[in-house]
Design an enzyme around this catalytic site. Structure first.
Site, PDB file in Angstrom:
ATOM      1  N   GLU A 194      45.266 -27.059 -21.140  1.00  0.00           N
ATOM      2  CA  GLU A 194      45.510 -28.067 -20.105  1.00  0.00           C
ATOM      3  C   GLU A 194      45.913 -27.417 -18.783  1.00  0.00           C
ATOM      4  O   GLU A 194      45.540 -27.906 -17.715  1.00  0.00           O
ATOM      5  CB  GLU A 194      46.591 -29.055 -20.568  1.00  0.00           C
ATOM      6  N   HIS A 211      42.766 -26.422 -16.866  1.00  0.00           N
ATOM      7  CA  HIS A 211      42.162 -27.538 -16.123  1.00  0.00           C
ATOM      8  C   HIS A 211      42.903 -27.772 -14.809  1.00  0.00           C
ATOM      9  O   HIS A 211      42.280 -27.911 -13.741  1.00  0.00           O
ATOM     10  CB  HIS A 211      42.225 -28.827 -16.957  1.00  0.00           C
ATOM     11  N   ASP A 231      34.870 -31.365 -23.336  1.00  0.00           N
ATOM     12  CA  ASP A 231      34.692 -30.875 -21.966  1.00  0.00           C
ATOM     13  C   ASP A 231      33.285 -30.327 -21.769  1.00  0.00           C
ATOM     14  O   ASP A 231      32.637 -30.593 -20.747  1.00  0.00           O
ATOM     15  CB  ASP A 231      35.719 -29.774 -21.659  1.00  0.00           C
TER      16      ASP A 231
END
Length: 641
Positions: A425, A428, A500
């Site tokens: 995370e 990202h 993703d």
């Protein structure tokens, strides 16, 4: 079953009554005669007609016996009884001979009469019930051709345009229909013809059905509502019959409105799929086309239909004279979202810190149904926390819950999984921070929500109707951030980035095949959107490009994704220190809000200041919470006064 039990009840009563508490003896004939000879009998009664003997013994017990031959019995005992009475005048044997020929027949016939009567009565009710069942089945069978219409003229649940927010242009178009239904002469004097049909088109949850109800409420005319799937039945010809019945009912109540929800269930392209021209759905559609603009006269009937798939509707249904007008009900803009929030917050107490305009700004892409769900979830959270009003904290949490799903705090990670999720995370978020065309990061979390093990939530600064090529490229780069971060830190990858990669591939495929953004293949569209058999056009679908171009398309999609992954790797290698900082903070706190994330990404930020910064933030948040609670209490006290 009850009809069998009913006749048994009186039979049992008759049997008990006839027995009168006297038991029937099982003695043989000679044993009964011996009782008389030995002087054990003190009293007896003999029915000469039926041969029924009732006698009483010295011990007080009574018994019954059916004499086989009355004359023989009298000859056997009578002389002995007379002789006994002569010798014992003080305790004689009392006897009585009754003529029971007529009475015995009546007594014997009473049970039979009752049985016959009860069988007749039970049979009558049974046949009546059977007839009712057969009649209801026949009515149900005959009712297959009747339309399952919901009559929508309900004053208690009347909907008006005041209850519809964020759709001003759509209301203006539909207002013409309302005015025509109220005053048709105003239009007919000028030779104007009101549209026979209006098709409401838009994504799910934008308020198409609500607009249709509002038109009926404003016009104050009969409103017939039916779903497209209600027409189609397993029996042949039922759908067409229901269409005819629907229009017949509407004609009797003219002027009126017919609303068909999800019309794509019955209005798809004829000849699509494997049904052929004799498909039941197609017969229903043919009848609908005839009723809307055929030889019949449907003056005063306006048809409103709603769908989110206008691309699969039959062209004959969309031509002028049937659905003359298409009203697009799109996603609301900033102003529309604020108005919708005001409608749904009307009966909800809001704390002073709630700013619906900022909520509308933070909910870009939400439709009316999402916003209604957002306010409802916020109210549920406030009630769960025993608050008297909804604060901004509940609204923010509800917005994330609506977008991502319910938080699963009880789920426990292993240290390895927690670290990998945190770096995923963080990858990202860090990549998105350094991209010019990426939406700002709103929140990062490694607490599972819905189907996601963690999430990075973005909030765009403003509404946008179009997406540029550079924005798409930056989106793919941001999507590859999780995979690249895992490989960069742990020298390994997991199954986490699968969604993703799928989204990145879809964006790249759209750039090449739909939007003409490939320099190598040029501005050409490859393939069709509606190529599914039962949703689109033809069963025998063929590609509109050759196999050589298919190879080039695959290569171009692959090159775009790989180039974006390379750019993502460059960003994370250059800012590896920030990646580690954000990931380690996530491991410690499990959730990072946008304010803390911006501080972490500041070039002058020092990790040594983290504890003080966090402590200050917590103190401020605690003070704000206390202040809000005091303000809410003051509001409640003033309200009570």
């Amino acid at each position: 079953m009850p009809y069998i039990i009913i006749p048994l009840i009186p039979l049992l009563l008759i049997s008990w009554y006839s027995s009168n508490g006297t038991k029937k003896t099982n003695l043989e004939y000679y044993q009964v005669i011996e009782l008389f000879d030995e002087g054990e009998v003190t009293k007896y009664t003999l029915n000469i007609g039926s041969g029924a003997l009732t006698y009483e013994l010295k011990d007080g017990t009574s018994a019954k016996y059916s004499v086989p031959n009355v004359s023989l019995f009298i000859d056997d005992i009578h002389n002995g009884v007379v002789e006994y009475n002569r010798e014992n005048p003080k305790n004689p044997i009392k006897f009585n001979y009754v003529s029971g020929a007529s009475g015995s027949i009546v007594l014997q016939l009473i049970p039979s009469i009752f049985c016959v009567l009860l069988v007749i009565v039970g049979g009558y009710f049974f046949m009546k019930k059977m007839n009712n069942s057969i009649s209801s089945e026949n009515n149900r069978a005959m009712g297959f051709g009747k339309a399952r219409v919901k009559f929508g003229k309900d004053e208690k649940r009347k909907t008006t345009f005041k209850q519809v927010a964020g759709a001003d242009e759509e209301k203006e178009e539909l207002q013409e229909i309302v005015e025509f239904l109220k005053d048709p002469q105003k239009f007919t004097e000028l030779g104007a013809r009101i549209p026979k049909g209006v098709l409401l088109v838009g994504p799910p949850g934008t308020g198409k059905t609500l607009l249709a109800r509002a038109v009926a409420g404003e016009a104050d005319v009969p409103f017939f509502s039916i779903s497209g799937s209600d027409f189609v039945e397993m029996y042949v010809g039922v759908g067409a019959s229901r269409v005819r019945d629907l229009f017949d009912q509407a004609k009797k109540s003219s002027p009126s409105i017919i609303f068909i929800d999800e019309i794509d269930a019955v209005g798809r392209h004829r000849g699509a799929g494997m049904g052929g021209g004799h498909d039941e759905r197609e017969q229903t559609l043919n009848q609908l086309l005839v009723e809307m603009d055929g030889f019949g006269n449907n003056e005063g009937i306006i048809i409103i239909a709603a769908t989110n798939r206008p691309d699969i509707l039959d062209p004959a249904l969309l031509r002028p004279g049937r659905f003359d007008r298409q009203v697009t009900v799109g996603r609301p803009d900033l102003k529309g979202r604020e108005e919708i929030l005001k409608v749904h917050a009307k009966n909800k107490p809001l704390a002073p810190d709630v700013d619906l305009k900022s909520v509308a700004h933070a909910t870009i892409g939400f439709v009316g149904a999402d916003l209604e769900n957002l306010m409802n979830e916020a109210a549920l959270l406030a009630a769960k926390r025993n608050k008297k009003a909804i604060t901004m904290t509940e609204i923010d949490e509800a917005a994330v819950k609506v977008e991502v799903g319910t938080e699963k705090k009880s789920h426990k990670y292993t240290e390895k999984d927690k670290k990998m999720t945190a770096y995923h995370e963080a990858g990202h978020a860090v990549v998105a921070y350094y991209l010019k065309n990426s939406d700002p990061v709103y929140e990062i979390s490694i607490i599972p929500r819905g189907m996601a093990g963690g999430y990075t939530l973005y909030r765009p600064d403003e509404d946008s109707s179009f997406t540029s090529k550079t924005e798409m490229i930056d989106k793919i780069i941001s999507l590859m951030g999780g995979r690249v971060a895992e490989k960069l830190i742990g020298d390994d990858i997991s199954t986490g980035p699968s969604s993703d990669i799928s989204r990145a591939s879809d964006i790249a495929r759209g750039m090449v095949t739909r939007y003409g953004m490939s320099e190598k293949l040029g501005p050409v569209v490859y393939g069709k959107d509606n190529d599914q058999v039962f949703l689109g056009m033809d069963y025998n679908h063929t590609k509109n490009y050759s196999d050589s171009y298919a190879t080039q398309i695959d290569d171009e999609i692959k090159n775009i994704v790989i180039d974006c992954e390379s750019k993502c790797r460059e960003i994370l290698e250059e800012h590896k220190d920030k990646l580690v900082l954000v990931a380690e903070t996530l491991i410690d706190k499990e959730k990072i809000h946008k304010d803390l994330f911006i501080k972490l990404m500041d070039e002058n930020y020092s990790p040594d200041e983290e504890a003080e910064t966090v402590e200050d933030v917590e103190i401020v948040e605690e003070a704000e919470t206390v202040l809000n609670a005091e303000e809410i209490t003051e509001i409640d006290e003033n309200t009570e006064e």
